[in-house]
Enzyme design. Sequence first.
Site, PDB file in Angstrom:
ATOM      1  N   LYS A 166       0.833  -1.204   0.000  1.00  0.00           N
ATOM      2  CA  LYS A 166       0.000   0.000   0.000  1.00  0.00           C
ATOM      3  C   LYS A 166       0.865   1.249   0.000  1.00  0.00           C
ATOM      4  O   LYS A 166       1.712   1.428   0.870  1.00  0.00           O
ATOM      5  CB  LYS A 166      -0.928   0.010   1.221  1.00  0.00           C
ATOM      6  CG  LYS A 166      -2.013  -1.044   1.168  1.00  0.00           C
ATOM      7  CD  LYS A 166      -2.901  -1.008   2.399  1.00  0.00           C
ATOM      8  CE  LYS A 166      -3.946   0.064   2.305  1.00  0.00           C
ATOM      9  NZ  LYS A 166      -4.949  -0.040   3.405  1.00  0.00           N
ATOM     10  N   ILE A 167       0.611   2.098  -0.980  1.00  0.00           N
ATOM     11  CA  ILE A 167       1.324   3.370  -1.101  1.00  0.00           C
ATOM     12  C   ILE A 167       0.286   4.483  -1.156  1.00  0.00           C
ATOM     13  O   ILE A 167      -0.626   4.446  -1.989  1.00  0.00           O
ATOM     14  CB  ILE A 167       2.195   3.407  -2.370  1.00  0.00           C
ATOM     15  CG1 ILE A 167       3.254   2.297  -2.319  1.00  0.00           C
ATOM     16  CG2 ILE A 167       2.855   4.772  -2.538  1.00  0.00           C
ATOM     17  CD1 ILE A 167       4.107   2.194  -3.573  1.00  0.00           C
TER      18      ILE A 167
END
Length: 372
Positions: free
Chosen positions: A141-142
């Site tokens: 997750k970014i």
Amino acid sequence: MASTTPLHQLHDAGVAVWLDDLSRRRTRSGDLAALVGRGVVGVTTNPTIFAGALAHGEAYDEQLRALAAAGTDVEDAVLAITTDDVREACDVLRPVHERSGGVDGRVSIEVDPRLARDTDATSTMAQRLWSVVDRPNLLVKIPATVEGLPAITAALAQGISVNVTLIFSLQRYAAVLDAFLEGLEQAQAAGRDLAPISSVASFFVSRVDAAVDARLDALGTPEAAELRGRAAIANARLAYGLYQEVLRSPRWQALEAAGARPQRPLWASTGVKDPAYPDTRYVDELVVAGTVNTMPEKTLEAVEDHGTVHDTVSGRQDEAARTLDRVEAAGISVDEITTALEEDGLRKFEASWDELLASVRAGLQRNGGTPA
């Protein structure tokens, strides 16, 4: 999958049901496996979820003792604990991953939220998480910050599957779609197989209504009251329209011909925050093929019990645009709200990360460690 409950019906309608929660208790008690049997095909996590898991129960004590005995510092201990949880969940969901041809069975882990404004540090952390977890069904997750966009492209170019998180605005979502396409184009230019590279774009829903409704309530007009609870769904339906535009583009079609998979929209923040609304609102109103809906367990159980499943998105983009136009005409800037929500989301995740660090530090000290 037989259409026996609304969760299974969502699957048949092309909506992947993911659980927005994870803990060691879930993976080791068989609870997560049981949820998979009920129709869950993925898991998302965030710093708040990890902090909550560490604060309850004794499932982490044995590992904390081992980490303390090894003299592990707090940052490395947090990495070990969270990646172990995610790796175990990946293994539970591996059969789903294989059965779906790599589409589902995914588990997400977020980069340290303190890095959200640092492109290079985010890229480095994404590579580290991908390497440490070492599972093909991982999603890193970014956050979709301005600084996160090039990190998203870089990760995808390296063959890292990505869950882009904290998307609130249509403008930012358009930039995320472009970053996704650019990442795949770079991966293709480097000779990578595009088929294993997966991505979802987490578009947040209920938080938008919470913020817009507060301003509508302050206006106190009949028009404002009639608009309550409509902005978030309209925003998400317009986002789906942007996704459809990309799927029709020659740029995407060239990548698809090379084996690429689309970046599915993922409806996040689907737990209802206003008790006046139906508890399945942000699932029932966003049913459309080719999407993911990640739900906290309370929402998942409500949907399983009394959710309604039929396409509530296709062909409703014009209606959605009119809704947001009415919100703007009432003097409420959706852009201003979504910008503030991104900042608030980052602050909350940073606070949860600090809480997680404090919990691990206390656990190490309790077991004889002397963390910095």
